[in-house]
Scaffold this active site. Structure first.
Site, PDB file in Angstrom:
ATOM      1  N   THR A  10       0.823  -1.205   0.000  1.00 26.50           N
ATOM      2  CA  THR A  10       0.000   0.000   0.000  1.00 26.50           C
ATOM      3  C   THR A  10       0.854   1.250   0.000  1.00 26.50           C
ATOM      4  OG1 THR A  10      -2.015   0.913   0.914  1.00 26.50           O
ATOM      5  CG2 THR A  10      -0.266   0.474   2.469  1.00 26.50           C
ATOM      6  N   ALA A 164       2.279   4.774  -8.045  1.00 26.94           N
ATOM      7  CA  ALA A 164       1.704   3.572  -8.662  1.00 26.94           C
ATOM      8  C   ALA A 164       2.503   3.135  -9.890  1.00 26.94           C
ATOM      9  CB  ALA A 164       0.242   3.814  -9.037  1.00 26.94           C
ATOM     10  N   CYS A 167       5.960   1.630  -7.937  1.00 28.94           N
ATOM     11  CA  CYS A 167       5.884   0.593  -6.902  1.00 28.94           C
ATOM     12  C   CYS A 167       4.894  -0.493  -7.329  1.00 28.94           C
ATOM     13  CB  CYS A 167       5.451   1.212  -5.567  1.00 28.94           C
ATOM     14  SG  CYS A 167       5.238  -0.003  -4.253  1.00 28.94           S
ATOM     15  N   THR A 170       1.576  -0.907  -5.305  1.00 33.69           N
ATOM     16  CA  THR A 170       0.682   0.249  -5.247  1.00 33.69           C
ATOM     17  C   THR A 170      -0.079   0.331  -6.564  1.00 33.69           C
ATOM     18  OG1 THR A 170       2.232   1.442  -3.819  1.00 33.69           O
ATOM     19  CG2 THR A 170       0.597   2.766  -4.981  1.00 33.69           C
TER      20      THR A 170
END
Length: 183
Positions: A10, A164, A167, A170
């Site tokens: 996350t 995003a 990662c 994410t």
């Protein structure tokens, strides 16, 4: 001292700017290298809605901490800083809490705080805070954008898009909560 958990799965970001404070989080839940759920809600309003927060780490542990923080907010008249410090004291002294693997960003009209897995309470510099696997990407992007014309929500959305992209834990399924800020 307990070992900090490995954060994967996350990204949570908060930006305080222009009379607003925003907490935003992605929705990806991963087990190992597998995406188990793409749209989890890791950002929410707490208590009477005057506090917003997001979590990284084990979901059940985070909900336990959210519940305890809500109780502390009730006990201390909605004062976030006082409630967070009292929760941190419990976190450090309670054997059960010390084993929880979660971090949180919480914010109200006055202050943004990071509550760490060690029971620390940190106030971020410059009104920008991030946690989780993509936290460093989101933090760097938000800090780069905060001095420009964009508002807090726009900065959060752009920084999370960058996180995003970089990662693998994410995604771009976002949950956003906003409060009016005193600053």
């Amino acid at each position: 001292m307990s070992e900090l958990p490995k954060w994967h799965g996350t990204t949570i970001l908060s930006v305080r700017k222009g009379g607003k404070v925003v907490v935003i989080g992605d929705g990806q839940v991963s087990m190992g290298n597998t995406v188990m759920k793409p749209n989890a809600r890791k950002v929410r309003k707490l208590g009477d809605g005057s506090v917003i927060g997001g979590f990284a780490g084990a979901t059940a542990d985070a909900f336990t901490l959210f519940d305890r923080l809500e109780r502390k907010l009730e006990q201390h008249g909605g004062q976030l800083l006082r409630a967070a410090v009292e929760l941190a004291k419990d976190w450090r002294t309670d054997k059960y809490l010390r084993n929880l693997e979660a971090m949180m960003i919480v914010a109200d009209r006055e202050v943004t705080l990071i509550l760490t897995g060690n029971g620390d309470v940190l106030e971020p510099v410059g009104g920008v805070a991030a946690i989780g696997s993509g936290g460093n990407f989101a933090l760097s992007a938000a800090r780069a954008l905060v001095d420009y014309e964009a508002d807090a929500e726009t900065i959060c959305r752009k920084a999370m898009a960058i996180a995003a992209d970089l990662c693998v834990f994410t995604n771009d399924s976002l949950t956003i909560e906003t409060l009016d800020s005193a600053a």
